[in-house]
Write an enzyme that holds these catalytic residues in place. Structure first.
Site, PDB file in Angstrom:
ATOM      1  N   VAL A  66      43.002 -14.710  22.474  1.00 26.17           N
ATOM      2  CA  VAL A  66      43.227 -14.798  23.918  1.00 26.17           C
ATOM      3  C   VAL A  66      41.890 -14.749  24.643  1.00 26.17           C
ATOM      4  CG1 VAL A  66      44.424 -13.817  25.907  1.00 26.17           C
ATOM      5  CG2 VAL A  66      45.388 -13.532  23.615  1.00 26.17           C
ATOM      6  N   PHE A  86      47.787 -25.155  39.582  1.00 30.47           N
ATOM      7  CA  PHE A  86      48.655 -24.327  38.751  1.00 30.47           C
ATOM      8  C   PHE A  86      48.044 -23.910  37.413  1.00 30.47           C
ATOM      9  CE2 PHE A  86      51.358 -27.564  40.988  1.00 30.47           C
ATOM     10  CZ  PHE A  86      51.763 -26.729  42.018  1.00 30.47           C
ATOM     11  N   TYR A 101      43.425 -43.248  31.652  1.00 31.33           N
ATOM     12  CA  TYR A 101      44.730 -42.608  31.825  1.00 31.33           C
ATOM     13  C   TYR A 101      45.792 -43.698  31.865  1.00 31.33           C
ATOM     14  CZ  TYR A 101      45.791 -37.755  33.198  1.00 31.33           C
ATOM     15  OH  TYR A 101      46.121 -36.437  33.218  1.00 31.33           O
ATOM     16  N   ARG A 124      57.813 -37.703  38.677  1.00 28.36           N
ATOM     17  CA  ARG A 124      58.632 -37.774  37.464  1.00 28.36           C
ATOM     18  C   ARG A 124      60.000 -37.129  37.697  1.00 28.36           C
ATOM     19  NH1 ARG A 124      56.737 -35.357  31.780  1.00 28.36           N
ATOM     20  NH2 ARG A 124      57.100 -33.383  32.837  1.00 28.36           N
TER      21      ARG A 124
END
Length: 574
Positions: free
Chosen positions: A289, A223, A494, A431
Site C-alpha cells: 500500500v 475522483f 485513445y 456511457r
C-alpha cells in the site's frame, strides 16, 4: 456527506450529474457541478439516434442495490478481533462492500445495472487514518492470512479491483480515503509530502490555496487518488510541462508484508543501483500500500490560454503534432480529435443563448468548409492549452500556430479549445446514457512510435468495424480516436467505440471479443499494451507479449520476495 453518499454506486461520477433525455426528447446534463450542467443539448438526440440506430423512446431503468444478492461476508474472526483492538474503523455492511468491489470496466458497470452483481466482493472494508494504521492492518493481515486489496478512488478501468472468485480467504478492502492530508510543503525545494489517499481535485485545491499546484491532471482527477496514480503509472493532460507521475515523484513510502519500503533521502536523483520507485510505480496494488508520496510542486502559472486548430484531415493533424514534438515546443496540452470525435463534440454543444452567436458560428463553419475547401466529414480539430508567464505563452502560441499553418491548419479560437477541455470531465458520463438505451461503449489507449500512428489508428478502427459485423452487431459501431499525448519518439492514442446491442444474447461478451481483437491489432501495429491505464486483470494475458520471459521472471521474483504469502493477492498484472 461522505464520498460514497454523493457518488453513483452503479455508474460514473456524482449521483446528481448525468445526461438524460427529458420529456420533450431534449438532451440535458443535470446537476450544478460542471459548466455544462443544467444546459440543453439540442443536437445530441439526432446524433445519438442516427449514429446508433437507437430510439430515445426505448429507455431502460437500472435496478436499485439488492443487498440480499451479495455473497455473505467471509469474515476472519481472529483478524476482526485484533483489528477492533486497534480502533481502526471497519465495516461489513453490504453497500460498503459492493461500492469497493468494482472499478469502471464495461462488464463491471453492466453487471450492476442489470442487477446481476458479482460472484465475489470484499468481505469487509477498513479505513486507516495514517501510515501507522496501514502498518497495523498489513501486520494483522499477515498474522491471520487475510487478503488485502488497496482502494483509492475506484476509477480503475482494468478490472484491478475485482475480487478473484477462487480466493477463499477473507478479503479486506483497505480504503485510503481518510489519508487525505498534505503533511508539509517545502517552499525552498518546491516539494510536498502528501498522504496517498487524497483525491486529485482536493490536492490541487489545497495546494492552490498556498499558490502552488502539481500540474498533474489525468482525466479522472476529480475522483482518482494520488496512491492510484503511483500504482498505475498515471499520466496527466498537462504532462508536457509538468511531467507524468514518474517525473513528479521524489519519494514514496510503501507498506509491504516485509515491512516499509522507502529511500533514505529525497535527493532529486541517485545512482545507487536499480531505482526501487520503479518497482512500485505501476505495481497495481500487488506489492503493498502506497501511504505517503513526496512530489514536486510548482507555483500556479501566471497565465493560461486555450486555443484550437482545424486541419483538413487527420493525417495533416498528426503531421503537425509530430513536428511540434520534434521541435520540442508542445504546449501544456495538445490533443488531436479525429472527424468522428469532432462530429460528436459538435453534438454536445449547448443551446446558444443568442441569435448573434449562432450567426457567428455559421460564418465560421461556412468559411472553413466552403471558402477553405475543408470537407466537414474529413476535417479534425486539435485543442491546445498554454500555461506560463504571459509573454512566453504568447510567443509559444505563435510558434505552434505557425507550425500548424504549414500543415494547412487554421486557428479556430479559444472558445473551441476551452470547450474541448471542459468536455473532458463530462464525457465519461455518456456511457451511462448509452446503457439507458441499449448502447454499450468503452475506451482504451496505447502508446505508439510516430511512424506507426496513422496505420495503427486506421487498422484498429477497421478491425473493430469488421469484428462487430462478424459477431452479429446489427448497426454500424462508432469508432473514433484521438492523439492525447506527444513525446519525442511517439504518442498516446485513445480509442472510443460503441454499438447498439439489440439482438445480441450477451452484449458484454461480444464487446470483450471485439476489444480483444482490437488489442491484438494494436500490438500487431507496434502499439503498447497500455500507456497509462495499466494492466490489471483485463490485459494481463498479453504481458508475455509485452515483456520477455526474463523480465516477467524478475517481476515475479520481486512479488515473491516482498509478499511471500500473497497477502496482496488481487491477481493483477502477473
Amino acid at each position: 456527506l461522505t464520498w460514497q453518499e454523493i457518488m453513483k454506486w452503479n455508474g460514473w461520477g456524482y449521483s446528481d450529474s448525468k445526461f438524460l433525455f427529458n420529456k420533450k426528447g431534449q438532451a440535458e446534463f443535470t446537476g450544478k457541478r460542471y459548466r455544462l450542467s443544467g444546459m440543453i443539448l439540442p443536437s445530441l438526440q439526432d446524433w445519438f439516434e442516427n449514429t446508433f440506430g437507437a430510439s430515445v423512446k426505448q429507455h431502460k431503468s437500472p435496478p436499485s442495490l439488492n443487498a440480499g444478492a451479495l455473497p455473505p461476508a467471509n469474515l476472519n474472526e481472529a483478524f476482526l478481533q485484533d483489528l477492533t483492538a486497534t480502533g481502526i474503523p471497519f465495516s461489513h455492511e453490504a453497500d460498503d462492500r459492493v461500492f469497493r468491489a468494482h472499478g469502471h470496466c464495461l462488464h463491471e458497470i453492466f453487471a450492476l445495472r442489470e442487477g446481476r452483481g458479482f460472484q465475489r466482493v470484499p468481505d469487509m472494508v477498513t479505513w486507516p487514518n495514517c501510515h501507522n494504521d496501514v502498518v497495523k492492518i498489513v501486520e494483522l493481515a499477515c498474522k491471520h492470512n487475510v487478503c488485502v486489496i488497496p482502494y483509492g478512488g475506484g476509477t480503475s478501468v482494468t478490472g484491478a479491483l475485482e475480487c478473484p472468485p477462487e480466493e477463499m480467504r477473507c478479503i479486506v478492502s483497505l480504503d485510503t480515503s481518510q489519508m487525505n492530508r498534505i503533511l508539509w510543503i517545502d517552499e525552498k525545494n518546491l516539494v510536498a509530502r502528501i498522504e496517498a489517499g487524497i483525491i486529485g481535485q482536493d490536492l490541487e485545491r489545497l495546494l492552490n490555496e498556498g499558490g502552488y499546484c502539481t500540474g498533474h491532471e489525468p482525466d479522472s482527477m476529480e475522483f482518482s487518488s494520488l496512491g492510484g496514480w503511483v500504482a498505475t503509472r498515471a499520466s496527466g493532460m498537462k504532462k508536457n510541462v509538468y511531467g507524468n507521475i514518474e517525473d513528479l515523484v521524489v519519494h514514496i513510502k510503501v507498506v509491504t508484508p516485509r515491512g516499509v519500503m522507502e529511500k533514505s533521502c529525497q535527493g532529486p536523483r541517485m545512482s545507487t543501483g536499480p531505482d526501487v520507485h520503479h518497482f512500485i510505480l505501476g505495481s497495481e496494488g500487488t506489492l503493498g500500500v502506497v501511504t505517503e508520496v513526496t512530489m514536486k510542486i510548482r507555483p500556479i502559472p501566471e497565465y493560461r490560454k486555450y486555443g484550437s486548430v482545424v486541419f483538413p484531415n487527420f493525417e495533416a493533424g498528426v503531421a503537425c503534432l509530430r513536428e511540434v514534438a520534434k521541435q520540442r515546443c508542445a504546449p501544456a496540452s495538445i490533443r488531436l480529435m479525429d472527424n468522428e470525435q469532432f462530429q460528436f463534440g459538435h453534438a454536445l454543444k449547448p443551446q446558444v443563448s443568442s441569435i448573434f452567436t449562432s450567426f457567428v458560428e455559421g460564418l465560421k463553419k461556412f468559411y472553413i468548409t466552403k471558402f477553405k475547401g475543408f470537407d466537414p466529414h474529413q476535417l479534425c480539430v486539435a485543442t491546445l492549452l498554454f500555461e506560463g508567464d504571459r509573454e512566453r505563452v504568447l510567443q509559444h502560441e505563435k510558434q505552434v500556430y505557425d507550425i500548424a499553418a504549414k500543415f494547412g491548419g487554421l486557428a479556430a479560437g479559444e472558445d473551441n479549445g476551452q470547450r474541448g477541455y471542459i468536455l473532458t470531465f463530462v464525457i465519461a458520463y455518456l456511457r451511462d446514457l448509452g446503457l439507458d438505451y441499449y448502447v454499450v461503449a468503452e475506451s482504451f489507449e496505447t502508446s505508439v512510435p510516430w511512424d506507426r500512428v496513422l496505420d495503427l489508428c486506421r487498422n484498429v478502427k477497421e478491425r473493430i468495424i469488421r469484428e462487430c459485423k462478424e459477431r452479429g452487431v446489427q448497426f454500424q459501431p462508432l469508432t473514433s480516436c484521438r492523439v492525447t499525448q506527444t513525446y519525442d519518439a511517439g504518442a498516446c492514442v485513445y480509442f472510443y467505440f460503441a454499438f447498439n446491442y439489440r439482438g445480441l444474447a450477451d452484449p458484454v461478451h461480444t464487446y470483450e471479443q471485439v476489444e480483444h481483437a482490437a488489442r491484438d491489432e494494436i500490438l500487431a501495429n507496434g502499439g503498447s499494451l497500455s500507456h497509462h491505464h495499466g494492466v490489471g486483470k483485463l490485459r494481463k494475458e498479453w504481458m508475455k507479449e509485452s515483456i520477455s520471459d526474463v523480465g516477467l521472471g524478475m517481476l515475479r521474483s520481486v512479488k515473491e520476495y516482498v509478499d511471500p504469502d500473497n497477502i496482496f493477492g488481487n491477481r493483477n498484472l502477473l
